[in-house]
Design a protein around this motif. Structure first.
Motif, PDB file in Angstrom:
ATOM      1  N   GLY A  13       0.816  -1.206   0.000  1.00 13.93           N
ATOM      2  CA  GLY A  13       0.000   0.000   0.000  1.00 13.93           C
ATOM      3  C   GLY A  13       0.848   1.254   0.000  1.00 13.93           C
ATOM      4  N   THR A  14       1.936   1.229   0.751  1.00 15.58           N
ATOM      5  CA  THR A  14       2.839   2.387   0.781  1.00 15.58           C
ATOM      6  C   THR A  14       3.492   2.605  -0.575  1.00 15.58           C
ATOM      7  N   LEU A  15       3.972   1.523  -1.197  1.00 19.85           N
ATOM      8  CA  LEU A  15       4.585   1.659  -2.516  1.00 19.85           C
ATOM      9  C   LEU A  15       3.568   2.143  -3.543  1.00 19.85           C
ATOM     10  N   ARG A  16       2.331   1.676  -3.387  1.00 21.11           N
ATOM     11  CA  ARG A  16       1.271   2.120  -4.306  1.00 21.11           C
ATOM     12  C   ARG A  16       0.994   3.612  -4.107  1.00 21.11           C
ATOM     13  N   GLU A  17       0.992   4.082  -2.876  1.00 19.53           N
ATOM     14  CA  GLU A  17       0.784   5.512  -2.611  1.00 19.53           C
ATOM     15  C   GLU A  17       1.901   6.345  -3.234  1.00 19.53           C
ATOM     16  N   LEU A  18       3.131   5.860  -3.123  1.00 19.36           N
ATOM     17  CA  LEU A  18       4.265   6.561  -3.726  1.00 19.36           C
ATOM     18  C   LEU A  18       4.153   6.557  -5.251  1.00 19.36           C
ATOM     19  N   GLN A  19       3.600   5.487  -5.788  1.00 14.72           N
ATOM     20  CA  GLN A  19       3.378   5.404  -7.232  1.00 14.72           C
ATOM     21  C   GLN A  19       2.329   6.428  -7.678  1.00 14.72           C
ATOM     22  N   VAL A  20       1.237   6.500  -6.945  1.00  9.15           N
ATOM     23  CA  VAL A  20       0.183   7.466  -7.268  1.00  9.15           C
ATOM     24  C   VAL A  20       0.714   8.896  -7.152  1.00  9.15           C
ATOM     25  N   ALA A  21       1.619   9.119  -6.197  1.00 10.66           N
ATOM     26  CA  ALA A  21       2.194  10.446  -6.002  1.00 10.66           C
ATOM     27  C   ALA A  21       3.206  10.816  -7.073  1.00 10.66           C
ATOM     28  N   GLY A  22       3.543   9.859  -7.953  1.00  9.86           N
ATOM     29  CA  GLY A  22       4.473  10.139  -9.034  1.00  9.86           C
ATOM     30  C   GLY A  22       5.930   9.946  -8.684  1.00  9.86           C
ATOM     31  N   LYS A  23       6.209   9.402  -7.497  1.00 12.67           N
ATOM     32  CA  LYS A  23       7.599   9.199  -7.094  1.00 12.67           C
ATOM     33  C   LYS A  23       8.138   7.830  -7.508  1.00 12.67           C
ATOM     34  N   VAL A  24       7.231   6.925  -7.871  1.00 18.91           N
ATOM     35  CA  VAL A  24       7.582   5.573  -8.304  1.00 18.91           C
ATOM     36  C   VAL A  24       6.829   5.285  -9.595  1.00 18.91           C
ATOM     37  N   GLY A  25       7.535   4.732 -10.567  1.00 18.73           N
ATOM     38  CA  GLY A  25       6.880   4.391 -11.823  1.00 18.73           C
ATOM     39  C   GLY A  25       6.226   3.028 -11.779  1.00 18.73           C
ATOM     40  N   ARG A  26       7.020   1.995 -11.467  1.00 19.85           N
ATOM     41  CA  ARG A  26       6.538   0.616 -11.443  1.00 19.85           C
ATOM     42  C   ARG A  26       7.068  -0.072 -10.196  1.00 19.85           C
ATOM     43  N   ILE A  27       6.359  -1.126  -9.785  1.00 19.91           N
ATOM     44  CA  ILE A  27       6.680  -1.820  -8.538  1.00 19.91           C
ATOM     45  C   ILE A  27       7.113  -3.250  -8.835  1.00 19.91           C
ATOM     46  N   GLY A  28       8.185  -3.694  -8.159  1.00 20.77           N
ATOM     47  CA  GLY A  28       8.654  -5.063  -8.276  1.00 20.77           C
ATOM     48  C   GLY A  28       8.925  -5.660  -6.913  1.00 20.77           C
ATOM     49  N   LEU A  29       9.229  -6.950  -6.898  1.00 19.71           N
ATOM     50  CA  LEU A  29       9.496  -7.684  -5.669  1.00 19.71           C
ATOM     51  C   LEU A  29      10.830  -8.421  -5.789  1.00 19.71           C
ATOM     52  N   SER A  30      11.351  -8.873  -4.665  1.00 19.26           N
ATOM     53  CA  SER A  30      12.592  -9.630  -4.665  1.00 19.26           C
ATOM     54  C   SER A  30      12.504 -10.777  -3.678  1.00 19.26           C
ATOM     55  N   GLU A  31      13.008 -11.951  -4.099  1.00 21.61           N
ATOM     56  CA  GLU A  31      13.036 -13.156  -3.268  1.00 21.61           C
ATOM     57  C   GLU A  31      11.656 -13.493  -2.704  1.00 21.61           C
ATOM     58  N   VAL A  32      10.726 -13.768  -3.588  1.00 23.93           N
ATOM     59  CA  VAL A  32       9.368 -14.126  -3.173  1.00 23.93           C
ATOM     60  C   VAL A  32       9.018 -15.531  -3.626  1.00 23.93           C
ATOM     61  N   THR A  33       8.067 -16.124  -2.920  1.00 23.73           N
ATOM     62  CA  THR A  33       7.515 -17.418  -3.309  1.00 23.73           C
ATOM     63  C   THR A  33       6.320 -17.173  -4.231  1.00 23.73           C
ATOM     64  N   VAL A  34       5.801 -18.246  -4.785  1.00 19.88           N
ATOM     65  CA  VAL A  34       4.607 -18.136  -5.621  1.00 19.88           C
ATOM     66  C   VAL A  34       3.449 -17.567  -4.813  1.00 19.88           C
ATOM     67  N   ASP A  35       3.278 -18.051  -3.585  1.00 19.78           N
ATOM     68  CA  ASP A  35       2.183 -17.560  -2.749  1.00 19.78           C
ATOM     69  C   ASP A  35       2.332 -16.076  -2.443  1.00 19.78           C
ATOM     70  N   GLU A  36       3.551 -15.649  -2.126  1.00 19.23           N
ATOM     71  CA  GLU A  36       3.780 -14.233  -1.832  1.00 19.23           C
ATOM     72  C   GLU A  36       3.522 -13.367  -3.064  1.00 19.23           C
ATOM     73  N   LEU A  37       3.949 -13.857  -4.226  1.00 15.36           N
ATOM     74  CA  LEU A  37       3.709 -13.112  -5.456  1.00 15.36           C
ATOM     75  C   LEU A  37       2.217 -13.008  -5.747  1.00 15.36           C
ATOM     76  N   THR A  38       1.509 -14.095  -5.523  1.00  9.71           N
ATOM     77  CA  THR A  38       0.067 -14.095  -5.763  1.00  9.71           C
ATOM     78  C   THR A  38      -0.637 -13.089  -4.862  1.00  9.71           C
ATOM     79  N   ARG A  39      -0.283 -13.085  -3.575  1.00  9.64           N
ATOM     80  CA  ARG A  39      -0.912 -12.152  -2.637  1.00  9.64           C
ATOM     81  C   ARG A  39      -0.550 -10.713  -2.970  1.00  9.64           C
ATOM     82  N   ALA A  40       0.713 -10.491  -3.374  1.00  4.35           N
ATOM     83  CA  ALA A  40       1.149  -9.141  -3.708  1.00  4.35           C
ATOM     84  C   ALA A  40       0.393  -8.603  -4.922  1.00  4.35           C
ATOM     85  N   ARG A  41       0.132  -9.463  -5.885  1.00  5.04           N
ATOM     86  CA  ARG A  41      -0.551  -9.021  -7.106  1.00  5.04           C
ATOM     87  C   ARG A  41      -2.001  -8.641  -6.838  1.00  5.04           C
TER      88      ARG A  41
END
Length: 264
Positions: free
Chosen positions: A122-150
């Motif tokens: 949610g914080t990264l999404r807020e920064l994205q809406v504010a124009g400070k972040v273009g796109r969001i990625g993840l690092s060292e995640v499992t399939v379940d974590e990726l699914t929940r994040a999406r």
């Protein structure tokens, strides 16, 4: 975007700073269009180094950084910390250090198990809406974590450890391929010298084992964008030249078979 990036983690930021700047500049000269760094790498010193070397940036260059690891442990040691206040602070620091108004690709370095995932994304999404972040990625995640994040944000990249001899995250790669999510394997060539088969294919092609390991990754899936890192120009040039190495079907199948469960 060129499918071979550069991992800046190994660039020295102290006594060999001039050499590190030369390596970063050579990467861009060779056509690298994605460079990966992180707040963790020297507490932001790596970000500052890249800005010193490359600013103003070429239009086609993307510098991606990672947040969510901080010196907030009991003794001031590094630990996973993706509380909203930490994420916002690290993004502001990265903007300043990289001398940009927006981070085109910001990746969560690790999911913090002590902070609700909804708060982190949610914080990264807020920064994205504010124009400070273009796109969001993840690092060292499992399939379940990726699914929940999406379910919480649009995820465009995943940066997991992966190589021809280390395929623990094969299921994650499969999900990324199905969803069109870029998969940025880190440590893509580290175990290359551990395989006689890899060395054999390299000898057949007149290439190095590292180049063959990278060529295998590029052939493995169109969503893979390896980010090999180095602090030496010669090694950098060797890695970038791997984009021209072509494996035969038979060679690819031999490398696929190096790890049990690998598929051709």
């Amino acid at each position: 975007m060129r499918r071979l990036g550069f991992g800046a983690m190994h660039l020295p930021v102290d006594s060999a700073r001039d050499q590190a700047i030369a390596v970063a500049r050579r990467a861009v000269e060779l056509g690298v269009t994605l460079i990966d760094t992180a707040h963790l790498y020297g507490g932001g010193a790596n970000e500052e180094l890249l800005a010193s070397a490359l600013y103003p940036y070429p239009d086609e260059l993307v510098i991606t950084t990672k947040v969510g690891v901080a010196r907030t442990g009991p003794g001031g040691e590094w630990r996973l910390d993706a509380r909203p206040s930490i994420l916002r602070e690290q993004v502001e620091q990265a903007l300043r250090r990289l001398r940009v108004e927006r981070i085109e690709l910001l990746q969560l370095h690790r999911i913090d198990p002590e902070t609700p995932l909804a708060d982190q994304l949610g914080t990264l999404r807020e920064l994205q809406v504010a124009g400070k972040v273009g796109r969001i990625g993840l690092s060292e995640v499992t399939v379940d974590e990726l699914t929940r994040a999406r379910e919480l944000a649009e995820i465009v990249s995943v940066q997991n450890r992966y190589s021809v001899l280390d395929r623990e995250h094969e299921p994650v790669l499969r999900v990324c391929a199905e969803a069109g999510i870029a998969f940025l394997p880190w440590r893509p060539v580290a175990p290359a010298t551990a395989s006689r088969e890899l060395a054999g294919v390299a000898a057949e092609l007149g290439a190095t084992a590292a180049q063959v390991a990278l060529a295998w990754l590029l052939a493995r899936s169109p969503v893979i964008l390896p980010i090999p890192g180095t602090g030496r120009i010669a090694h950098l040039e060797e890695n970038v030249a791997a984009a021209e190495v072509r494996l035969s079907r038979e060679q690819g199948e031999r490398l696929d078979a190096l790890v049990e469960g690998g598929t051709s």
